[in-house]
Design a protein around this motif. Structure first.
Motif, short mmCIF file in Angstrom:
data_model
loop_
_atom_site.label_atom_id
_atom_site.label_comp_id
_atom_site.label_asym_id
_atom_site.label_seq_id
_atom_site.Cartn_x
_atom_site.Cartn_y
_atom_site.Cartn_z
N GLY A 25 1.22 -36.36 12.23
CA GLY A 25 0.29 -35.79 11.14
C GLY A 25 -1.09 -35.66 11.38
O GLY A 25 -1.61 -34.93 11.31
N SER A 26 -1.54 -36.86 12.07
CA SER A 26 -2.88 -37.09 12.35
C SER A 26 -3.42 -36.12 13.32
O SER A 26 -4.46 -35.50 13.11
N ASP A 82 -2.19 -29.51 3.50
CA ASP A 82 -1.72 -30.57 4.53
C ASP A 82 -0.06 -30.69 3.93
O ASP A 82 -0.13 -31.40 3.06
N1 PLP Z 1 -1.39 -36.02 6.29
C1 PLP Z 1 -0.48 -36.58 5.12
C2 PLP Z 1 -0.37 -35.94 3.86
C3 PLP Z 1 0.10 -37.72 5.29
O1 PLP Z 1 0.85 -38.40 4.48
C4 PLP Z 1 0.16 -38.35 6.45
C5 PLP Z 1 0.76 -39.81 6.75
O2 PLP Z 1 1.25 -40.35 5.87
C6 PLP Z 1 -0.38 -38.07 7.73
C7 PLP Z 1 -1.24 -36.65 7.49
C8 PLP Z 1 -0.61 -38.52 8.96
O3 PLP Z 1 0.69 -38.60 9.88
P1 PLP Z 1 0.83 -39.51 10.84
O4 PLP Z 1 0.95 -40.90 10.40
O5 PLP Z 1 2.15 -39.03 11.41
O6 PLP Z 1 -0.08 -39.41 11.91
#
Ligand code: PLP
Length: 460
Positions: A121-122, A265
């Protein structure tokens, strides 16, 4: 069957070598090592001490189809033998990635027909930051670089993710100087957290005030300098913050008024979590770009995606290479698993189940907690819920400490009682697998009530 691990030895090695994510390593060492999760099935995880725990968090907001799906293991095996890896840098692509892109595009109703893959997600949000800025550069609107986000938002743990996120504690670590974290060009405005910040107003007035804060920020920095607004339809890691119903439509109207890209997001909200395929459907807006991860593969393999409008891609195509991408963009095995995972969710009608059955049932059961002396508010949307723990129901006064300690304390009791939830400041939040049954929801709520009862004398 689970392997016969030497748990004491694993704990020793955990302390000696393994650095867990988002954790206080000293605290874990003092506790004698992490809880070792050995295996899982359906909605339950099992630890090395023989505890069977109802997973009220779907792992980390991700295991939508539950644990132990043979089908996903099979598809991964087949794909690994056929093509375990290839990149998409060399004017090359692979079948699972292409088919998954088509599937995601169709789940957006064709509104966001183009898909860029990443592993987390990041990374998806890093991609978005680079993509929206590049889009405006190619379009010739060079000053449009600022991205507006919200305080207490969570968009990931990379530098761009932390910056777009609004977690003060994450901004505070490392190099506390302006422009470092959050990085330059990111602005934050107030969050639509009615219970904590808006109870002196009606939810509607508060929703309008929070949307107005975005317009005020746009006018403060100059509309010609703003590239995009980013928000989770429902903030997850911030504490399951469900905005007033009139908030998002106003946010969309403001973005359109100033020609600013609207980014949702969907890393937590996507894939049925809020009762629709996408959280943006639930809150009633049509974004230009969305990020997704977690439920995309139900966490079985790391994969994330960014779905983009035709207009944005059309512009970027006139600008030559988009010099961005990862070794694992469009990973064939992760894509094949994600594709099958979506097939399972559709085949088992999980999105409809959340909307029509388990989502409303969780809401009904959460409402029964409102009579508890420690519960200030219990709220949910789909299978995403939160309980606000308060010292005084009438005033909403907390037990003390700016960051809140009651949530983690109640969470620890819940875990001892056989339920995994998360404690965020003074709330406990839940996000169970989409396969959870009504009787498992009864268990979940029952354990929360018992745990609140146990917590009360310790807190007071
Ligand atoms: N965006 C949202 C809304 C999230 O809840 C998260 C993780 O909890 C992320 C981005 C980041 O995802 P990742 O931990 O896979 O990098």
């Amino acid at each position: 069957m689970p392997r016969n691990y030497d748990i004491a030895e694993l704990r020793r090695l955990d302390i000696a070598h393994h650095l867990p994510a988002q954790a206080d390593w000293q605290e874990i060492e003092d506790l004698g090592g992490s809880r070792i999760i050995t295996h899982a099935d359906g909605c339950y995880i099992h630890d090395g001490d023989g505890n069977r725990i109802l997973d009220g968090m779907a792992g980390l907001w991700c295991v939508n189809v539950g644990y132990g799906r043979d089908e996903l293991a099979e598809v991964a095996r087949e794909q690994m033998l056929e093509l375990p890896y290839y990149n998409s840098f060399f004017k090359t692509a692979n079948a699972p990635a292409i088919l998954l892109a088509e599937k995601i595009a169709s789940l957006t109703g064709g509104r966001l027909p183009h898909v860029f893959f990443n592993s987390s997600g990041s990374e998806a949000n890093d991609t978005i930051l680079r993509m929206v800025r590049h889009y405006w550069q190619v379009k010739g609107e060079h000053s449009r670089t600022i991205v507006i986000s919200r305080h207490n938002a969570y968009h990931g743990s990379t530098v761009a993710g932390v910056s777009m996120g609004g977690m003060k504690v994450m901004h505070g670590q490392g190099f506390p100087a302006p422009g470092i974290l959050p990085m330059a060009g990111i602005e934050h405005v107030r969050q639509p957290y009615w219970y904590n910040e808006g109870r002196d107003m009606t939810p509607e007035d508060f929703g309008t005030a929070c949307a107005q804060a975005i317009e005020d920020k746009i006018l403060e920095v100059g509309p010609e300098n703003v590239a995009a607004f980013i928000g989770e339809p429902v903030q997850g890691a911030g504490g399951v913050i469900i905005p007033p119903a009139n908030y998002w439509p106003q946010v969309e109207a403001i973005c359109r008024k100033y020609g600013i890209l609207l980014v949702c997001d969907e890393v937590i909200c996507g894939f049925g979590r809020t009762g629709n395929i996408w959280g943006h459907e639930t809150v009633g807006v049509k974004p230009d770009i969305i990020a997704m991860a977690k439920g995309l593969s139900s966490g079985y393999l790391p994969i994330s995606a960014v779905a983009v409008s035709a207009e944005i891609v059309q512009v970027i195509k006139t600008g030559g290479d988009f010099v961005h991408g990862y070794t694992y963009s469009g990973h064939p095995v992760a894509s094949a698993v994600a594709l099958r995972n979506i097939e399972i969710m559709e085949r088992e009608g999980l999105f409809e189940k959340v909307r029509n059955e388990t989502g409303p049932y969780l809401a009904e059961k959460l409402a029964t907690l409102r009579d508890h002396p420690l519960v200030g508010e219990a709220r949910s949307v789909g299978l995403l819920g939160a309980v606000e723990v308060v010292a005084d129901k009438a005033t909403g006064a907390r037990f003390g400490g700016a960051e809140g300690t009651a949530g983690p304390m109640v969470r620890d009791i819940c875990i001892r009682n056989g339920l995994m939830v998360r404690g965020i400041r003074d709330s406990i939040v839940m996000c169970p697998p989409l396969i959870i049954t009504p009787s498992q929801i009864d268990d979940l709520i029952g354990i929360i009530r018992t745990s609140l009862d146990e917590a009360e004398p310790k807190l007071r």
